[in-house]
Design a protein around this motif. Structure first.
Motif, mmCIF file in Angstrom:
data_model
loop_
_atom_site.group_PDB
_atom_site.id
_atom_site.type_symbol
_atom_site.label_atom_id
_atom_site.label_comp_id
_atom_site.label_asym_id
_atom_site.label_seq_id
_atom_site.Cartn_x
_atom_site.Cartn_y
_atom_site.Cartn_z
ATOM 1 N N MET A 1 5.134 -14.493 -3.439
ATOM 2 C CA MET A 1 6.351 -15.012 -4.067
ATOM 3 C C MET A 1 6.961 -13.993 -5.024
ATOM 4 S SD MET A 1 6.860 -18.301 -6.555
ATOM 5 C CE MET A 1 6.108 -19.440 -5.416
ATOM 6 N N LEU A 2 6.099 -13.250 -5.757
ATOM 7 C CA LEU A 2 6.592 -12.324 -6.771
ATOM 8 C C LEU A 2 6.758 -10.908 -6.264
ATOM 9 C CD1 LEU A 2 4.462 -13.543 -9.804
ATOM 10 C CD2 LEU A 2 6.856 -14.030 -9.328
ATOM 11 N N GLY A 3 6.172 -10.610 -5.115
ATOM 12 C CA GLY A 3 6.242 -9.262 -4.583
ATOM 13 C C GLY A 3 5.086 -8.985 -3.651
ATOM 14 N N SER A 4 4.984 -7.746 -3.217
ATOM 15 C CA SER A 4 3.932 -7.346 -2.284
ATOM 16 C C SER A 4 2.771 -6.716 -3.031
ATOM 17 C CB SER A 4 4.493 -6.342 -1.269
ATOM 18 O OG SER A 4 5.593 -6.896 -0.571
ATOM 19 N N VAL A 5 1.566 -6.832 -2.438
ATOM 20 C CA VAL A 5 0.368 -6.251 -3.032
ATOM 21 C C VAL A 5 -0.190 -5.204 -2.075
ATOM 22 C CG1 VAL A 5 -1.944 -6.680 -3.928
ATOM 23 C CG2 VAL A 5 -0.138 -8.369 -4.286
ATOM 24 N N TYR A 6 -0.532 -4.030 -2.605
ATOM 25 C CA TYR A 6 -1.052 -2.939 -1.806
ATOM 26 C C TYR A 6 -2.406 -2.486 -2.346
ATOM 27 C CZ TYR A 6 3.883 -2.687 -0.482
ATOM 28 O OH TYR A 6 5.154 -2.994 -0.064
ATOM 29 N N ARG A 7 -3.252 -2.013 -1.456
ATOM 30 C CA ARG A 7 -4.504 -1.406 -1.888
ATOM 31 C C ARG A 7 -4.261 0.072 -2.140
ATOM 32 N NH1 ARG A 7 -9.787 -1.081 1.956
ATOM 33 N NH2 ARG A 7 -8.402 0.387 3.014
ATOM 34 N N ALA A 8 -4.768 0.567 -3.255
ATOM 35 C CA ALA A 8 -4.563 1.973 -3.611
ATOM 36 C C ALA A 8 -5.879 2.576 -4.078
ATOM 37 C CB ALA A 8 -3.519 2.090 -4.714
ATOM 38 N N GLN A 9 -6.015 3.874 -3.859
ATOM 39 C CA GLN A 9 -7.187 4.586 -4.342
ATOM 40 C C GLN A 9 -6.774 5.487 -5.492
ATOM 41 O OE1 GLN A 9 -9.303 7.007 -1.455
ATOM 42 N NE2 GLN A 9 -11.224 6.725 -2.562
ATOM 43 N N LEU A 10 -7.434 5.320 -6.631
ATOM 44 C CA LEU A 10 -7.116 6.113 -7.815
ATOM 45 C C LEU A 10 -7.768 7.494 -7.717
ATOM 46 C CD1 LEU A 10 -7.603 3.325 -10.516
ATOM 47 C CD2 LEU A 10 -5.529 3.953 -9.273
ATOM 48 N N PRO A 11 -7.338 8.450 -8.534
ATOM 49 C CA PRO A 11 -7.902 9.815 -8.474
ATOM 50 C C PRO A 11 -9.421 9.859 -8.619
ATOM 51 C CG PRO A 11 -5.903 9.814 -9.781
ATOM 52 C CD PRO A 11 -6.197 8.378 -9.462
ATOM 53 N N ASP A 12 -10.006 8.891 -9.349
ATOM 54 C CA ASP A 12 -11.463 8.889 -9.521
ATOM 55 C C ASP A 12 -12.184 8.208 -8.368
ATOM 56 O OD1 ASP A 12 -10.850 6.238 -9.908
ATOM 57 O OD2 ASP A 12 -11.660 6.100 -11.948
ATOM 58 N N GLY A 13 -11.404 7.807 -7.340
ATOM 59 C CA GLY A 13 -11.993 7.178 -6.162
ATOM 60 C C GLY A 13 -12.064 5.667 -6.234
ATOM 61 N N LYS A 14 -11.786 5.104 -7.394
ATOM 62 C CA LYS A 14 -11.844 3.653 -7.552
ATOM 63 C C LYS A 14 -10.649 3.002 -6.873
ATOM 64 C CE LYS A 14 -12.469 0.080 -11.076
ATOM 65 N NZ LYS A 14 -12.623 -0.199 -12.536
ATOM 66 N N LEU A 15 -10.894 1.843 -6.230
ATOM 67 C CA LEU A 15 -9.813 1.112 -5.577
ATOM 68 C C LEU A 15 -9.106 0.202 -6.577
ATOM 69 C CD1 LEU A 15 -11.505 0.110 -2.190
ATOM 70 C CD2 LEU A 15 -9.830 1.922 -2.583
ATOM 71 N N ALA A 16 -7.827 -0.006 -6.339
ATOM 72 C CA ALA A 16 -7.032 -0.891 -7.189
ATOM 73 C C ALA A 16 -6.070 -1.694 -6.316
ATOM 74 C CB ALA A 16 -6.256 -0.089 -8.225
ATOM 75 N N ALA A 17 -5.633 -2.826 -6.843
ATOM 76 C CA ALA A 17 -4.608 -3.632 -6.183
ATOM 77 C C ALA A 17 -3.303 -3.433 -6.934
ATOM 78 C CB ALA A 17 -5.010 -5.103 -6.189
ATOM 79 N N VAL A 18 -2.274 -2.989 -6.228
ATOM 80 C CA VAL A 18 -0.988 -2.695 -6.859
ATOM 81 C C VAL A 18 0.027 -3.746 -6.435
ATOM 82 C CG1 VAL A 18 0.873 -1.026 -7.116
ATOM 83 C CG2 VAL A 18 -1.496 -0.234 -6.868
ATOM 84 N N LYS A 19 0.497 -4.495 -7.413
ATOM 85 C CA LYS A 19 1.525 -5.503 -7.149
ATOM 86 C C LYS A 19 2.891 -4.883 -7.434
ATOM 87 C CE LYS A 19 1.009 -9.877 -8.243
ATOM 88 N NZ LYS A 19 1.257 -10.586 -6.963
ATOM 89 N N LYS A 20 3.715 -4.807 -6.406
ATOM 90 C CA LYS A 20 5.072 -4.304 -6.554
ATOM 91 C C LYS A 20 6.010 -5.497 -6.640
ATOM 92 C CE LYS A 20 8.620 -1.549 -4.225
ATOM 93 N NZ LYS A 20 8.984 -0.777 -2.999
ATOM 94 N N LEU A 21 6.599 -5.704 -7.813
ATOM 95 C CA LEU A 21 7.507 -6.830 -7.990
ATOM 96 C C LEU A 21 8.719 -6.669 -7.085
ATOM 97 C CD1 LEU A 21 7.442 -7.304 -11.865
ATOM 98 C CD2 LEU A 21 5.933 -8.295 -10.135
#
Length: 281
Positions: A1-21
């Motif tokens: 409803m608020l936007g799309s969510v993407y999986r991203a890998q940070l420079p340290d290798g850790k995964l994150a969920a990125v919500k794009k409004l």
């Protein structure tokens, strides 16, 4: 409803969920308003709330970076992956309900001022490696309320059926969150979607179908998710159904506070757990 969510890998290798409004939401927000939103979200810190790790407000983009959970959402676990669903034992489901209840209790009764989630649903309950529940989208109510009540009513009541009856009149309170929580508990109990038009007429809306059956142990046992293979106690099932029944009352004043729900679910786990097993925080 608020936007799309993407999986991203940070420079340290850790995964994150990125919500794009979505663009409509981003265009309406000034930079100052977005930073204020970020600061408010960052204050919401609890073991059962998905942690905000960062944000981006450049080039017209509005991004929120959150913890990533590899087991996905409760919605996916219950409705999209039959193999994974087999891991969801009755006790695991009670623990998931308890974790989500603790998150809402924190929002409603500990945060000052209280925080209304406004978009609580199984898709916003994320599962960690131990199947612990973590509630996402906390603190985003101001973005949701920027939409018209009629738009939200159509989406929540018709498409998802998580919205409490009073939301049709444009009213949303803490007790409306409690109703939505009850719907998610029903999903945990039955394995059914909150709204499923592929089912027989009369069974499309989970609450409407389930409510008349929650207080009869014979009909109640027939509602239980077949994936559980009958591996639960009748007493535990009855207690779980009683909590649901109170949460989805049509009148907000008759719904319990989330602290009551936490107490009841904690009591269920204490009665059912082995003596050497702890409940956790």
């Amino acid at each position: 409803m608020l936007g799309s969510v993407y999986r991203a890998q940070l420079p340290d290798g850790k995964l994150a969920a990125v919500k794009k409004l979505d663009s409509r939401t981003a265009e309406k927000q000034k930079d100052r308003e977005f930073i204020e939103l970020v600061n408010n979200i960052d204050r919401i810190r609890h073991a059962n709330v998905v942690e905000l790790m960062g944000y981006c407000a450049e080039h017209g983009q509005r991004l929120l970076i959150y913890e990533y959970y590899s087991n996905g959402s409760l919605e996916g676990a219950l409705h999209s992956d039959d193999e994974f669903k087999k891991k969801l034992s009755w006790n695991a489901r009670i623990r998931m309900a308890l974790g989500a209840a603790k998150a809402l209790m924190f929002l409603h009764e500990v945060c000052q001022p209280p925080v209304i989630h406004r978009n609580f649903k199984s898709a916003n309950v994320l599962l960690d490696d131990d199947l612990g529940a973590h509630v996402s989208d906390c603190g985003l109510a101001s973005l949701i309320s920027s939409r018209s009540a009629s738009q939200l009513s159509a989406q929540l009541l018709t498409a998802y059926r998580y919205g409490a009856p009073e939301f049709e009149s444009g009213i949303y309170t803490i007790q409306s969150d409690v109703y939505s929580f009850g719907v998610v508990m029903l999903e945990l109990l039955t394995g059914r979607k909150s709204y499923d038009r592929t089912r027989n007429r009369g069974e499309h809306f989970l609450v409407t179908w389930a409510m008349p059956q929650l207080h009869d142990i014979d009909t109640l046992s027939k509602m239980v998710d077949p994936a559980l293979n009958g591996e639960y106690s009748a007493k535990s099932l009855s207690n779980f159904a009683d909590i649901i029944s109170r949460c989805v009352q049509s009148e907000p004043k008759f719904r319990p506070q989330m602290s009551e729900v936490v107490q009841d679910l904690t009591g269920m786990i204490k009665r059912d757990r082995p003596s050497n097993e702890s409940i956790g925080d």
